[in-house]
Write a protein that holds these residues in place. Structure first.
Motif, mmCIF file in Angstrom:
data_model
loop_
_atom_site.group_PDB
_atom_site.id
_atom_site.type_symbol
_atom_site.label_atom_id
_atom_site.label_comp_id
_atom_site.label_asym_id
_atom_site.label_seq_id
_atom_site.Cartn_x
_atom_site.Cartn_y
_atom_site.Cartn_z
ATOM 1 N N THR A 240 0.661 -1.202 0.023
ATOM 2 C CA THR A 240 -0.054 0.002 0.074
ATOM 3 C C THR A 240 1.004 1.174 -0.188
ATOM 4 N N PRO A 241 0.420 2.396 -0.213
ATOM 5 C CA PRO A 241 1.180 3.599 -0.126
ATOM 6 C C PRO A 241 2.078 4.014 1.121
ATOM 7 N N ALA A 242 3.208 4.623 0.980
ATOM 8 C CA ALA A 242 3.780 4.989 2.290
ATOM 9 C C ALA A 242 3.150 6.143 3.023
ATOM 10 N N PHE A 243 2.352 6.814 2.519
ATOM 11 C CA PHE A 243 1.394 7.740 3.118
ATOM 12 C C PHE A 243 -0.170 7.522 2.717
ATOM 13 N N GLU A 244 -0.853 7.918 3.812
ATOM 14 C CA GLU A 244 -2.266 7.909 3.906
ATOM 15 C C GLU A 244 -2.902 8.964 4.433
ATOM 16 N N ALA A 245 -4.349 9.157 4.304
ATOM 17 C CA ALA A 245 -4.923 10.144 5.119
ATOM 18 C C ALA A 245 -4.933 9.964 6.508
ATOM 19 N N THR A 246 -4.461 10.989 6.879
ATOM 20 C CA THR A 246 -4.212 10.807 8.592
ATOM 21 C C THR A 246 -5.546 10.321 9.230
ATOM 22 N N GLU A 247 -6.782 10.661 8.881
ATOM 23 C CA GLU A 247 -7.867 10.197 9.415
ATOM 24 C C GLU A 247 -7.797 8.351 9.471
ATOM 25 N N LEU A 248 -7.261 7.955 8.602
ATOM 26 C CA LEU A 248 -7.024 6.234 8.639
ATOM 27 C C LEU A 248 -6.315 5.947 9.866
ATOM 28 N N PHE A 249 -5.508 6.517 10.254
ATOM 29 C CA PHE A 249 -4.853 5.976 11.487
ATOM 30 C C PHE A 249 -5.573 6.521 12.794
ATOM 31 N N ALA A 250 -5.775 7.581 12.895
ATOM 32 C CA ALA A 250 -6.637 8.423 13.808
ATOM 33 C C ALA A 250 -7.940 7.533 14.215
ATOM 34 N N ARG A 251 -8.512 7.043 13.281
ATOM 35 C CA ARG A 251 -9.799 6.266 13.488
ATOM 36 C C ARG A 251 -9.184 4.671 13.602
ATOM 37 N N GLY A 252 -8.274 4.470 12.833
ATOM 38 C CA GLY A 252 -7.992 2.758 12.739
ATOM 39 C C GLY A 252 -7.337 2.314 14.267
ATOM 40 N N ARG B 148 -1.302 -4.246 23.929
ATOM 41 C CA ARG B 148 -0.753 -3.853 22.739
ATOM 42 C C ARG B 148 -0.997 -2.509 22.448
ATOM 43 N N GLY B 149 0.046 -1.827 21.917
ATOM 44 C CA GLY B 149 -0.226 -0.205 21.706
ATOM 45 C C GLY B 149 -0.810 0.235 20.614
ATOM 46 N N LEU B 150 -1.943 -0.700 20.284
ATOM 47 C CA LEU B 150 -2.947 -0.287 19.382
ATOM 48 C C LEU B 150 -4.378 -0.616 19.654
ATOM 49 N N ASP B 151 -5.315 0.291 19.099
ATOM 50 C CA ASP B 151 -6.628 0.156 19.908
ATOM 51 C C ASP B 151 -7.614 -0.780 18.998
ATOM 52 N N TYR B 152 -6.950 -1.364 17.977
ATOM 53 C CA TYR B 152 -8.036 -2.183 17.336
ATOM 54 C C TYR B 152 -8.239 -3.470 17.754
ATOM 55 N N TYR B 153 -7.480 -4.106 18.573
ATOM 56 C CA TYR B 153 -7.483 -5.336 18.824
ATOM 57 C C TYR B 153 -8.774 -5.817 19.433
ATOM 58 N N THR B 154 -9.167 -7.404 19.133
ATOM 59 C CA THR B 154 -10.217 -7.959 20.107
ATOM 60 C C THR B 154 -9.660 -9.153 20.094
ATOM 61 N N ARG B 155 -10.320 -10.019 21.026
ATOM 62 C CA ARG B 155 -9.726 -11.488 21.182
ATOM 63 C C ARG B 155 -8.377 -11.791 21.306
ATOM 64 N N THR B 156 -8.138 -12.716 20.468
ATOM 65 C CA THR B 156 -6.335 -13.300 20.350
ATOM 66 C C THR B 156 -5.404 -11.903 20.232
ATOM 67 N N LEU C 173 -12.294 -3.625 12.927
ATOM 68 C CA LEU C 173 -11.527 -2.628 12.102
ATOM 69 C C LEU C 173 -12.079 -2.453 10.738
ATOM 70 N N VAL C 174 -12.258 -3.333 10.346
ATOM 71 C CA VAL C 174 -12.679 -3.121 8.756
ATOM 72 C C VAL C 174 -14.098 -2.327 8.894
ATOM 73 N N GLU C 175 -14.985 -2.651 9.484
ATOM 74 C CA GLU C 175 -16.191 -1.956 9.872
ATOM 75 C C GLU C 175 -15.752 -0.489 10.073
ATOM 76 N N LEU C 176 -15.196 -0.361 11.008
ATOM 77 C CA LEU C 176 -14.722 0.806 11.477
ATOM 78 C C LEU C 176 -14.228 1.869 10.532
ATOM 79 N N LEU C 177 -13.843 1.371 9.341
ATOM 80 C CA LEU C 177 -13.026 1.955 8.254
ATOM 81 C C LEU C 177 -14.033 2.019 7.235
ATOM 82 N N THR D 23 -16.326 -7.508 9.258
ATOM 83 C CA THR D 23 -15.442 -8.415 8.851
ATOM 84 C C THR D 23 -14.401 -8.760 9.888
ATOM 85 N N PRO D 24 -14.328 -9.931 10.296
ATOM 86 C CA PRO D 24 -13.287 -10.400 11.193
ATOM 87 C C PRO D 24 -12.080 -10.311 10.423
#
Ligand code: HAM
Length: 402
Positions: free
Chosen positions: A43-55, A258-266, A290-294, A299-300
């Motif tokens: 994927t591209p080296a840069f993305e919309a900031t919103e992707l990471f803020a939300r994801g 983990r230092g990221l908020d998207y995790y569930t279960r394992t 995460l997919v639904e959030l985006l 989608t698991p």
């Protein structure tokens, strides 16, 4: 002389003498992941900031402090990717990959950017091999991914400890967060200042604190692992049973955050004592929301990423290998065109061939060929024939036959 310009702090040049090590990691990853059905995605080296803020999550250190964000000149905020999971999910939604047979299995070998304080094993641009599988919550997929990561580390001679936990589903975690925040508030006078300041923002990170008094408080804290709903507990137990069947050793660590908020279960992390403070070699987990959030359909998903530089640092078999020597070195005494033609002919025949390109004397050329470890040296005289009379084109055949 003008002032020297150096690479930005926290970055490094991967020079050719290190290429063999990096190639070995990349090759090992490809050789494990492709036969298991994982296809390469970049994927591209840069993305919309919103992707990471939300994801990744507004409350995470990554989003709050570590992102390289900039205005693209048109008022849009872009960010150099700090991680690969949110971009892969963005691409999954954008390309309608949910219509493909599940799970969709992907892997990447890419560089990422985090404005962290540089130290050994911690860089501001670093590389990861990552794998993601979307569209299935089957526990065997969790186990497959963990086993593949275990095998990758094994292949590279990295001895690492696997810690495993479950972060439940979003509702259970939200209720637990409140419970934990309440416990922290009740004990706040014993907590380190940084932990106290994060009680409302991210109470789970209190488990990461090195402060002795905080650790004493955390030893009595309620654990999310004790609050799992039946379905999540069963899922976790299935994953563990499959890892047991695969003979992969692990420890259950209920405080694994983990230092990221998207995790569930394992969730899981491989750590190595060979790394000192930056002990995390690889980590990952499920991200079923995460997919639904985006903006995609529910989608698991699950995946991991391993730091390439950290794997090399922790590897017992990471001695840099010398590049293979040339099979043919073409020295010449002015017959540049004939030498060049012979060079191309030799390469077309599959030889590792080099010619003199450094303006050396004939004596210097022979010394250079020796330094390179060249197996054969052809010396062309001024009219392009070999000094001892052999036609130049026979040389390739002879080196091939040797
Ligand atoms: P992460 O734990 O933030 O997870 O990073 C994964 C690995 O990248 C770490 O274990 C470490 O080896 C390496 N790494 C992270 N930061 C640095 C740094 N500043 N310098 C050198 N190496 C670093 C993720 O990035 C998630 N996207 C993993 C994942 C994939 N979860 C689900 N799918």
């Amino acid at each position: 002389m003008s002032a020297k310009i150096t690479a930005p702090r926290g970055t490094f040049d991967a020079l050719p003498d290190r290429a063999a090590q990096r190639d070995a990691v990349e090759r090992a990853a490809r050789e494990l992941l492709e036969p298991a059905g994982y296809g390469r995605i970049e994927t591209p080296a840069f993305e919309a900031t919103e992707l990471f803020a939300r994801g990744v999550g507004e409350a995470t250190d990554i989003v709050r402090k570590e992102m390289y964000s900039f205005d693209d000149g048109g008022g849009r905020s872009l960010t150099l990717r700090p991680e690969g999971t949110a971009p892969v999910c963005r691409a999954y939604v954008e390309h309608g990959m949910h219509k493909l047979p599940a799970p969709v299995k992907l892997y990447y070998l890419s560089s990422f950017f985090r404005a962290e304080r540089p130290q050994a094993g911690r860089y501001r641009e670093f590389w990861q091999v990552g794998a993601e599988a979307l569209g299935s919550d089957e526990p065997a997929l969790d186990a497959e991914l963990i086993v593949l990561l275990h095998q990758l580390l094994g292949k590279l001679g990295v001895s690492a400890r696997l810690r495993l936990s479950s972060l439940a589903n979003a509702q259970t975690r939200a209720a637990y967060r409140e419970e934990l925040a309440g416990y922290l508030r009740a004990n706040q006078d014993r907590l380190a200042r940084a932990v106290r300041a994060r009680i409302e923002l991210n109470p789970l990170r209190a488990f990461d604190s090195d402060d002795p008094a905080t650790r004493a408080v955390m030893a009595g804290a309620p654990l999310l692992l004790d609050r799992l709903e039946a379905a999540d507990a069963a899922h976790f137990s299935d994953v563990r049973a499959l890892l047991d069947a695969a003979g992969v050793p692990y420890e259950i660590d209920p405080t694994l955050v983990r230092g990221l908020d998207y995790y569930t279960r394992t969730v899981f992390e491989f750590t190595s004592d060979a790394l000192g403070a930056q002990s995390g070699v690889a980590g990952g987990g499920r991200y079923d929301g995460l997919v639904e959030l985006l903006g995609g359909p529910p989608t698991p998903g699950i995946g991991w990423a391993a730091g390439i530089e950290r794997m090399i640092l922790a590897s017992s078999s990471a001695e840099p290998a010398a590049p293979p020597p040339p099979q043919l070195y073409i020295a010449h005494d002015g017959a540049r065109t004939a030498a060049f033609q012979l060079l191309l002919e030799a390469r077309a025949a599959g030889l590792r061939a080099q010619m003199e390109l450094g303006g050396r004397s004939l004596k210097g050329q022979l010394k250079h060929a020796e330094r390179l470890g060249a197996r054969h040296v052809a010396i062309l005289d001024a009219d392009g024939s070999r000094l001892d009379g052999e036609p130049a084109t026979d040389i390739v055949k002879r080196v091939l036959a040797s």
